[in-house]
Motif scaffolding. Structure first.
Motif, short mmCIF file in Angstrom:
data_model
loop_
_atom_site.label_atom_id
_atom_site.label_comp_id
_atom_site.label_asym_id
_atom_site.label_seq_id
_atom_site.Cartn_x
_atom_site.Cartn_y
_atom_site.Cartn_z
N LEU A 56 -19.08 -23.35 35.77
CA LEU A 56 -18.46 -23.63 34.48
C LEU A 56 -16.97 -23.94 34.58
N LYS A 57 -16.30 -23.40 35.60
CA LYS A 57 -14.86 -23.63 35.71
C LYS A 57 -14.52 -25.10 35.95
N ASN A 58 -15.54 -25.91 36.23
CA ASN A 58 -15.31 -27.36 36.38
C ASN A 58 -15.06 -28.03 35.03
N TYR A 59 -15.25 -27.28 33.93
CA TYR A 59 -15.11 -27.85 32.59
C TYR A 59 -14.15 -26.98 31.77
N PRO A 60 -12.86 -27.07 32.08
CA PRO A 60 -11.87 -26.17 31.44
C PRO A 60 -11.78 -26.34 29.93
N ASP A 61 -12.05 -27.55 29.39
CA ASP A 61 -11.98 -27.75 27.95
C ASP A 61 -13.05 -26.95 27.21
#
Length: 680
Positions: A96-101
């Motif tokens: 999930l950290k690949n999608y900070p938004d």
């Protein structure tokens, strides 16, 4: 980011989460009973603090909703425990950290990933479509919302007949079952949005309020099951019953069945993904099934095969054999994998004789029957010798291979060629390396699918292949080449061989032959491949009734039979290439190949307009330039009776003319002109 204990699934907009000036339902300035059809749903959810309005006092009921907002609302329906949410986040945080938004929805996304409500691939797709942007994200469409709701509520797919919208064909087939399930649960209306579903339109906040309200009521009466059950058994088959796919397997003597839907993950023993069409080759394999008990029945979450399937009776390729503890074993393979089976015998049947196991060559095709997970019977599939067109050659692991196409049409087939296989070109020995693509070869086989002998015919590709016998007259063989429809004449020499059972005196008009011809166009051998059951009734008139997928075939006596090529598995050819019924004209002449029982095997059509008719010689005259034969053709099918003439040149010896007035003859025509005559 650390685990967030505050679940934010009850809010509709990420930008509102940080606001302290949200308004209550009573003060929504743009929501009245007269102006908004979803008034009751919106007020109900607002009173339950599930949805909130904007700081300016509005709800914007006709505005659209985003992907992450949908996830947040569904999380309120799923209601995961704090412990489940914490563990889900720990399992998925690296991804999930690949999608900070999307950090404000990490907890909900993690739960949905763990429960397989959504996949990583779908999150990646949403990101590429700008649906995860913090500012001005792209809106989620109606089809994706429906899929997420059905999965989150653990609904099983229902019959598409529950949906009554005019644009159903615009809805992907894989999603229709889930939409039908939502209709049955009352979450969606069967008539959609004014008679249409509009799968790729955005969903409004008013529509979402109605869906959330009805979904909450449904889940309250039909609690979502989170208990997963895993079982191991032996896979039997996959069956589609009433539009629902069911996996059938046995545990001991107990028969089990679970439903499969578009969310079910199917994998082989190496954890490679499979699809529904792959299941047929796993019959008899050990399988691990994980499913959930829902109100509608058992629905599989995942299916994993722990072994390869058991082979069924049929054709297989021989790989190797071995003996251990006085038991024989054979390794065979199909298109997918190899498998070893015990075989009680030390030999394999080959026609009326037998071949020892150790003498069977690799790549031999065997017909095999199984019993109690062992080979009960095995026999060599005998391959018919004949003429072929060379497509390509290659060498793999020290073995030569040749790919060829049968001269009378058919698929490309590849055969093994061992180094000691004789290759003959003309009257001398040659080598495998001398064979070129495009050449015509005669291949012969012993008891295996491995070539035993190759004869190359340089420069004569068109004359080697499948022919229809017409007659033998004046020591000349008259045939029609099936591939082109041309009449051919071959002089019969003393060394021309009629291979058994092609006895010269027993051949009848319409018999199917394979001819071998040398580089000087001299006839070497004649091989009978199929006897005609109707003598002179081979060339026939046809009418194509394409609406009923049928052909009407008229014989020489104007009797017709109905033919259904697809259901009767009759092969259709045009100029040697196999074609479908839709490629055939409305009527014309065709060459029909029968078996000895009178069943039609093949029908050959020619692009050149050809005809063969029966007629009666009415008059024979001779003048300075020609010998003229006048013939009245008989009616054939839709072709009327007509009058034609045939002329011999002036240098033809009158004394050699054996036809007589009143005699019935067969007339072969090309483009409405008489090409040749044949005596019955």
């Amino acid at each position: 980011m650390k685990f967030n204990k505050k679940v934010v699934g009850s809010l509709l907009c990420a930008s509102i989460l940080l606001s302290n000036s949200l308004v209550s339902a009573a003060s929504f300035s743009d929501v009245t009973r007269e102006s908004v059809w979803a008034y009751d749903y919106i007020i109900e959810l607002a009173d339950q603090d599930i949805i909130k309005g904007y700081p300016d006092g509005t709800y914007k009921p006709f505005g659209n909703i985003s992907f992450l907002e949908t996830i947040a609302l569904l999380n309120g329906i799923v209601k995961p425990s704090e412990a489940e949410t914490k563990q889900a986040y720990e399992n998925q945080k690296d991804f999930l950290k690949n999608y900070p938004d999307a950090d404000w929805a990490y907890n909900q996304l993690a739960v949905f990933l763990e429960r397989k409500i959504i996949s990583r691939e779908e999150i990646e797709t949403a990101s590429r479509a700008n649906m995860l942007k913090r500012e001005n994200p792209a809106y989620i469409n109606r089809i994706n919302v429906a899929q997420l709701f059905a999965r989150a509520m653990n609904l099983s797919e229902e019959s598409v007949g529950l949906i009554d919208v005019s644009d159903i064909n615009d809805v992907p087939a894989s999603a229709r079952g889930n939409i039908a399930a939502l209709v049955k649960a009352g979450v969606l209306h069967p008539r959609g949005r004014e008679g249409k579903f509009e799968p790729y339109a955005a969903i409004t906040r008013a529509e979402m309020a109605k869906m959330v309200s009805t979904a909450n009521k449904y889940v309250k009466n039909n609690p979502i099951s989170t208990k997963e059950i895993t079982e191991k058994g032996i896979f039997q088959t996959y069956a589609n019953v009433a539009g629902t796919g069911n996996l059938l397997y046995n545990i001991g003597n107990d028969k089990k069945a679970v439903a499969i839907n578009s969310s079910t993950i199917i994998q082989n023993k190496d954890k490679q993904n499979l699809n529904i069409n792959d299941l047929s080759k796993y019959s008899g394999a050990e399988v691990e099934v994980t499913y959930q008990e829902l109100t509608s029945g058992k629905v599989a979450k995942s299916i994993r095969f722990l072994s390869d399937g058991e082979f069924k009776d049929g054709e297989y390729t021989f790989v190797s054999t071995r003996t251990s503890a006085n038991r024989n074993y054979i390794t065979i393979k199909d298109k997918n994998y190899e498998k070893e089976y015990e075989f009680k015998d030390s030999y394999i049947k080959n026609g009326n004789s037998y071949v020892l196991l150790q003498d069977i060559k690799k790549d031999t095709i065997l017909n095999i029957k199984f019993e109690n997970n062992a080979i009960k019977e095995a026999s060599v599939k005998n391959v018919q010798s004949g003429q072929y067109r060379v497509e390509r050659k290659e060498t793999r692991n020290g073995i030569d291979y040749i790919s060829v196409t049968p001269s009378n049409g058919g698929a490309v087939r590849t055969y093994s060629v061992y180094r000691d296989t004789p290759v003959i070109r003309g009257n001398s020995n040659s080598t495998f390396s001398s064979i070129l693509p495009g050449e015509t070869v005669d291949l012969s086989f012993k008891y295996t699918d491995v070539i035993d002998r190759i004869v190359v015919y340089s420069g004569n590709e068109s004359v080697n292949g499948s022919y229809t016998f017409k007659e033998i007259w004046n020591n000349t063989l008259f045939v029609v080449e099936n591939r082109t429809g041309r009449t051919k004449e071959y002089r019969i020499y003393d060394n021309s061989v009629f291979i058994e059972p092609a006895y010269r005196d027993s051949l009848r008009n319409g018999d199917q032959l394979e001819l071998s011809v040398d580089s000087y166009d001299r006839l070497l051998s004649v091989r009978l491949t199929s006897k005609s059951a109707f003598g002179n009734g081979v060339l026939a008139n046809y009418k194509n009734n394409y609406r009923n997928n049928e052909l009407l075939i008229f014989d020489e006596n104007n009797r017709f039979s109905r033919v259904y090529p697809e259901s009767q598995r009759i092969k259709l050819f045009e100029d040697g290439r196999e074609i479908s019924l839709s490629r055939i004209g409305t009527d014309g002449i065709a060459s029909v190949v029968y078996d000895t029982s009178g069943n039609i095997l093949e029908i050959h059509f020619n692009t050149k307009r050809t005809d063969e008719r029966r007629g009666k010689i009415t008059k024979i005259t001779r003048d300075y330039d020609y010998i003229t034969i006048n013939i009245t053709l008989e009616r054939l099918g839709s072709l009327p009776s007509r009058y034609v003439t045939y002329r011999y040149p002036s240098n033809f010896d009158w004394n050699e003319l054996t036809y007589k007035e009143g005699e019935t003859v067969r007339v072969y025509m090309v483009n409405d002109k008489v090409s040749s005559l044949y005596r019955y």
